[in-house]
Every structure is written in C-alpha cells, then in structure tokens.
Design an enzyme around this catalytic site. Structure first.
Site, PDB file in Angstrom:
ATOM      1  N   ILE A 152      -7.407   7.537  -1.418  1.00  0.00           N
ATOM      2  CA  ILE A 152      -7.332   5.903  -1.464  1.00  0.00           C
ATOM      3  C   ILE A 152      -8.067   5.564  -0.005  1.00  0.00           C
ATOM      4  O   ILE A 152      -7.907   6.134   0.909  1.00  0.00           O
ATOM      5  CB  ILE A 152      -5.625   5.751  -1.154  1.00  0.00           C
ATOM      6  CG1 ILE A 152      -5.558   4.074  -1.201  1.00  0.00           C
ATOM      7  CG2 ILE A 152      -5.051   6.332   0.080  1.00  0.00           C
ATOM      8  CD1 ILE A 152      -4.225   3.493  -1.201  1.00  0.00           C
ATOM      9  N   SER A 153      -8.816   4.672  -0.083  1.00  0.00           N
ATOM     10  CA  SER A 153      -9.801   4.217   0.813  1.00  0.00           C
ATOM     11  C   SER A 153      -9.089   3.657   1.931  1.00  0.00           C
ATOM     12  O   SER A 153      -7.882   3.068   1.950  1.00  0.00           O
ATOM     13  CB  SER A 153     -10.776   3.244   0.223  1.00  0.00           C
ATOM     14  OG  SER A 153     -11.624   3.937  -0.898  1.00  0.00           O
ATOM     15  N   GLN A 154      -9.586   3.884   3.110  1.00  0.00           N
ATOM     16  CA  GLN A 154      -9.248   3.128   4.257  1.00  0.00           C
ATOM     17  C   GLN A 154      -9.098   1.512   3.858  1.00  0.00           C
ATOM     18  O   GLN A 154      -9.955   0.946   3.241  1.00  0.00           O
ATOM     19  CB  GLN A 154     -10.403   3.335   5.271  1.00  0.00           C
ATOM     20  CG  GLN A 154     -10.333   2.576   6.462  1.00  0.00           C
ATOM     21  CD  GLN A 154     -11.582   2.492   7.443  1.00  0.00           C
ATOM     22  OE1 GLN A 154     -12.288   2.955   6.909  1.00  0.00           O
ATOM     23  NE2 GLN A 154     -11.489   1.860   8.815  1.00  0.00           N
TER      24      GLN A 154
ATOM     25  N   ARG B 216       0.750  -1.338   0.101  1.00  0.00           N
ATOM     26  CA  ARG B 216       0.057  -0.267   0.007  1.00  0.00           C
ATOM     27  C   ARG B 216       0.820   1.322  -0.057  1.00  0.00           C
ATOM     28  O   ARG B 216       0.516   2.227  -0.657  1.00  0.00           O
ATOM     29  CB  ARG B 216      -0.873  -0.038   1.136  1.00  0.00           C
ATOM     30  CG  ARG B 216      -2.121   1.086   1.016  1.00  0.00           C
ATOM     31  CD  ARG B 216      -3.111   0.819   2.312  1.00  0.00           C
ATOM     32  NE  ARG B 216      -4.350   1.546   2.064  1.00  0.00           N
ATOM     33  CZ  ARG B 216      -4.577   2.789   2.814  1.00  0.00           C
ATOM     34  NH1 ARG B 216      -3.510   2.941   3.828  1.00  0.00           N
ATOM     35  NH2 ARG B 216      -5.681   3.495   2.448  1.00  0.00           N
TER      36      ARG B 216
END
Length: 232
Positions: free
Chosen positions: A79-81, A53
């Site tokens: 950017i999503s959790q 990530r």
C-alpha cells in the site's frame, strides 16, 4: 446481568477510544505529511482525512497505518505511502462527476480515496486473492461506487471506457497504448514509468484533440506492472 452490562459498556468504551485514536492519527497524518508538503487540493485532503487507512492493511502492521511509508499487504505488493496516494490523486484534478479507472487495486485504499471524491471508480487487480479481498473490504466499508475486476490492467476496461482519468499504481516501462485510447478528450492519466527495480518518474499524461502530452513529475519507486501475457 449487571456484570454483562458492565462488560458490554467496557467493550463499547474501548472501541470508542480506539476509533478516536485512529481519527487523531489520521488528522495528524494529513497535517504533517500532506499539508506540510505540497498537497493543497481540498477534495484530496478531505478524502485522506475520511478514509480509514488502518482498515486497508494487514493486522500485523495496523499500528503503522498512518506512518509516512508504504506497507506490505501480501503477495509481494504494498500500500503506497500516504503522500504518494495524495500526490497522485491531486495531480489528476478530479471533479465530482468523473469516471476513473485505476490499474492495481491492491488493498483497495487508493480506490477508496478516489471514491470519496468522484462518482465512479473502476479498478483492476491482477492478483486474484487481492482482488477478491479488496472487493469484499470496499463493500463492507460502504464504498458502493467502486467496481472491482480481476484481470490484466494493461488492456484497461474497454466496456467501461472512456474515462475522465486513469491512475496506474504499478511501475511500467512504457505507457500502455490501450490506456491512452480509453481516455476521454481532455482526460488525464498518472503512471510511474521507468526501468523495473529502479527509480521511475510519475508521468502525467494529458489527451486533447487526440494529441498526447506527457510531463515528468517526481521520482518514485513502485512494484512492477504485472502482466498475464507480456506478448499482448
């Protein structure tokens, strides 16, 4: 010469320690943020363990890459959790041979997670520089089964349809009909639906014998679904 060799050795050791630290952070993320909640699908957990990530976020937020939160990636996008990435992935019940369409490439992280599970990922991003950057990043990281397109995701990708699953990573006020049309029989879609700038719900859409069923899953907040021309 000895000094040069010593310097190279030092650099290699530093890079090795950094890589090991990122791997440890990723393992901890999976353990505390995913397994400790309701993420149990083995393929999803493995993909979240494997995909780096920290390679998908800007330099100034890399130290937060494995935190339990979304992060800015520029152009008003995020950017999503990690939990949401894993939750949406798990909800689609993917099989290795699936073809999946993603709407909203962003940094390319979600596409990379999908690509670690399935054969083919097609992903569309409306922001040109994000699209180009994500395409380059995914290629450099070796995700050869991801195809990135710059364009309006509302219309899907008709020439690559039908899809086993579709994932939309931006909040929509309704489910786009073109995306429903591009689902295979037995296909699934997950999409955040609700008013802009308010709490939406992740909606799981299933298509069987041309009948559509929907199910509200969990409340979420996503950036709005961006269109080039809202008249179409």
């Amino acid at each position: 010469m000895k000094k040069i060799i010593a310097a190279i050795t030092c650099i290699v050791l530093i890079l090795g320690f950094a890589q090991e630290d990122d791997t440890s952070k990723r393992k901890l993320m999976v353990k505390t943020q995913l397994k400790a909640r309701d993420i149990s699908d083995s393929a999803t957990l493995q993909a979240m363990s494997d995909v780096p990530r920290h390679q998908f976020v800007p330099e100034n937020v890399k130290k937060y890459a494995y935190s339990d939160s979304p992060l800015p990636i520029g152009n008003g996008q995020t950017i999503s959790q990690p939990y949401i990435v894993a939750y949406m992935t798990q909800a689609l019940q993917l099989e290795p041979g699936d073809r999946v369409l993603e709407i909203g490439t962003g940094s390319g992280y979600q596409a990379a997670v999908l690509a670690a599970i399935i054969d083919s990922v097609y992903t569309i991003e409306i922001v040109k520089n994000l699209s180009l950057t994500a395409k380059d990043r995914l290629q450099k990281l070796g995700y050869t089964n991801v195809t990135v397109k710059w364009g309006d995701g509302y219309h899907g990708w008709p020439t690559k349809a039908p899809f086993d699953a579709i994932m939309v990573t931006a909040g929509a006020d309704s489910i786009p009909q073109p995306l429903i049309d591009q689902l295979k029989d037995g296909g699934r879609m997950i999409i955040p639906v609700g008013p802009h700038h308010a709490v939406s719900h992740l909606v799981l859409v299933k298509k069987k014998k041309n009948k559509i069923t929907t199910k509200n899953l969990i409340p979420v907040r996503f950036v709005p679904f961006t269109r080039k021309n809202k008249k179409n």
